[in-house]
Design an enzyme around this catalytic site. Structure first.
Site, mmCIF file in Angstrom:
data_model
loop_
_atom_site.group_PDB
_atom_site.id
_atom_site.type_symbol
_atom_site.label_atom_id
_atom_site.label_comp_id
_atom_site.label_asym_id
_atom_site.label_seq_id
_atom_site.Cartn_x
_atom_site.Cartn_y
_atom_site.Cartn_z
ATOM 1 N N SER A 1 0.833 -1.207 0.000
ATOM 2 C CA SER A 1 0.000 0.000 0.000
ATOM 3 C C SER A 1 0.864 1.252 0.000
ATOM 4 O O SER A 1 2.070 1.196 0.209
ATOM 5 C CB SER A 1 -0.881 0.016 1.249
ATOM 6 N N LYS A 2 0.206 2.380 -0.202
ATOM 7 C CA LYS A 2 0.932 3.657 -0.245
ATOM 8 C C LYS A 2 1.668 3.906 1.058
ATOM 9 O O LYS A 2 2.697 4.564 1.091
ATOM 10 C CB LYS A 2 -0.045 4.804 -0.514
ATOM 11 N N ARG A 3 1.122 3.368 2.144
ATOM 12 C CA ARG A 3 1.745 3.612 3.458
ATOM 13 C C ARG A 3 3.135 3.004 3.566
ATOM 14 O O ARG A 3 3.934 3.405 4.386
ATOM 15 C CB ARG A 3 0.852 3.055 4.573
ATOM 16 N N SER A 4 3.416 2.012 2.727
ATOM 17 C CA SER A 4 4.721 1.341 2.839
ATOM 18 C C SER A 4 5.858 2.285 2.460
ATOM 19 O O SER A 4 7.004 2.031 2.779
ATOM 20 C CB SER A 4 4.765 0.115 1.931
ATOM 21 N N GLY A 5 5.523 3.377 1.750
ATOM 22 C CA GLY A 5 6.570 4.344 1.397
ATOM 23 C C GLY A 5 7.333 3.994 0.141
ATOM 24 O O GLY A 5 8.099 4.789 -0.367
#
Length: 486
Positions: free
Chosen positions: A254-258
């Site tokens: 996901s986008k949160r993984s950076g």
């Protein structure tokens, strides 16, 4: 055999996810492996999700990744337009939807929000609307009357409730579903735009697309596409569904993984060609198990029949390793060009920056690794004198102080601060003094760098610092050690 034609059909909704880039890459490789065409088509029918500037991101990402398309909005190959909203203007999707209505494979639906809301069901923990075919039973007169008086409508696919539909995927084989599980999906929305799913089928057919590649989250809806091909009497393309890409915890990336998008990775100091190489291996590997491959080598080796079914883990540690291999293999001039912005953040003094970069080239994995490795050139850090004591080198406070004091005098007398000159001078001193190499070199390197680990040894560092700064740092070392000895 017909010429292979694949297409990448991104929506302009922001940065390109690693999964989308992999889809584009595999489509490119499938086409190029067989000498076919790779087409870029922009799917902008979901106007609400359109992001300003996203089209430029798509072009820039494709260009940086080296995936040049044979046809697209900027290269007409006779199958245009290549942007869905432009195709929509010609009325083409509505025309095909009406053909399905005539065949009984689709129908007008006039139900309003309120009625649809009343059909909501909770299945598991999801709230879904399963349409009850209410409008399928309207008479022709009722339909004509509603159309004439401008009642808003959508056009829905008419899927049977009995029997099964089978669809074939080249990786997963035959997939059969019970028709009662297929909802009557919307083909034309109330704004007159086609849904993504419907436009895809029409455009793929009209553009002679032979192979459709997409993530395996689409497998469950594929039977509905199959029914559309069958309803039109068209041959369906070869379907290739790709495994999910997960993070290290086996959750969807996901986008949160950076590091879920191509641009995130480039901003983090990864090289485009290393990213492309790594992404190619998320779900596929060549028969020779080679890992480092140029785009040209990937084209030659890529056989989509060897794509895996099981999820692929995006391992940032592995990508860093691969990126480091690309940096090592890069020619120096190109490395200087891409690394200069990073070194200039850390070193403002008038040193030979290329010489510093030569020291770090084989020691970094990503470009931001440069800064912490070389910041001691800008200024000597305030270090702990415990660093002078090294068991293996047989050094301690006392003998380090002695070495630095004696070498200060010798170094003061020479102006030859080349690596070779310094090497000969200091090694002669070590030999004459009858000590081990480490005993002579460890104190010098510690004094001129203030670090336990440095790229390059004492000679390389001193050549870059020059006589005046090298001696200044050695004298600071002497002062620190003298304060401890007293």
């Amino acid at each position: 055999m017909a010429k292979i034609r694949t297409r990448f059909a991104p929506s302009p909704t922001g940065r390109m996810h690693v999964g989308n880039l992999r889809t584009a890459l595999y489509e490119y490789l499938i086409a190029k492996h067989e000498g076919g065409d790779f087409i870029l088509r922009i799917e902008d029918t979901d106007q609400e999700r359109f992001v300003e500037g996203a089209l430029e991101i798509i072009y820039r990402t494709m260009e940086m990744a080296g995936l040049s398309h044979d046809e697209g909005p900027d290269k007409d190959g006779g199958f245009g337009p290549y942007v869905q909203s432009d195709r929509q203007k010609s009325g083409i999707y509505l025309e095909y939807a009406k053909q399905l209505i005539e065949k009984g494979e689709a129908y007008y639906c006039f139900c309003d929000e309120e009625r649809l809301a009343s059909l909501k069901q909770i299945i598991g923990d999801k709230e879904i609307v399963i349409y009850d075919k209410h409008c399928l039973h309207l008479s022709k007169e009722e339909i004509d009357e509603k159309l004439a008086s401008g009642v808003p409508y959508v056009i829905r696919q008419n899927n049977p409730k009995e029997g099964t539909t089978t669809f074939h995927d080249d990786i997963y084989g035959d997939i059969t579903v019970e028709n009662e599980e297929l909802d009557d999906m919307i083909l034309i929305k109330s704004d007159g735009f086609p849904t993504y799913n419907f436009a895809n089928v029409i455009d793929d057919h009209l553009m002679n697309i032979t192979h459709v590649v997409r993530g395996n989250e689409y497998i469950s809806s594929s039977p509905k596409y199959q029914r559309l091909y069958d309803a039109f009497g068209w041959e369906s393309p070869v379907y290739i569904h790709l495994p999910l890409i997960t993070d290290e915890n086996h959750k969807k990336l996901s986008k949160r993984s950076g590091h879920s998008s191509f641009e995130d990775l480039i901003e983090q100091g990864f090289l485009p060609e290393a990213v492309v190489n790594y992404i190619a291996l998320l779900g596929w590997s060549p028969e020779d198990n080679e890992e480092i491959m140029s785009l040209q080598e990937l084209i030659e080796k890529f056989d989509y029949h060897h794509v895996n079914k099981s999820p692929a883990v995006f391992d940032i540690v592995k990508l860093k390793w691969m990126n480091g291999e690309y940096i090592k293999a890069m020619d120096n001039e190109k490395f200087y060009e891409i690394a200069m912005p990073y070194i200039k953040k850390a070193v403002t003094k008038d040193y030979d920056l290329k010489k510093i970069l030569d020291l770090v080239k084989t020691r970094i994995e990503i470009l931001p690794d440069i800064e912490p490795l070389i910041d001691f050139f800008e200024e000597l850090p305030d270090y702990d004198i415990a660093m002078y004591t090294h068991k293996k080198m047989k050094t301690n406070t006392e003998n380090s102080l002695e070495v630095l004091k004696e070498l200060e005098v010798i170094l003061e007398e020479t102006d030859d601060y080349t690596v070779d000159g310094l090497h000969d001078l200091i090694m002669d001193y070590v030999k004459n003094k009858g000590i081990k190499n480490g005993q002579g070199l460890w104190p010098v390197r510690t004094a001129v760098s203030g670090k336990q680990m440095t790229p390059g040894g004492a000679f390389e560092i001193m050549e870059i610092l020059g006589k005046e700064e090298s001696l200044r740092r050695i004298r600071i070392g002497i002062e620190k050690l003298e304060a401890a000895v007293q």
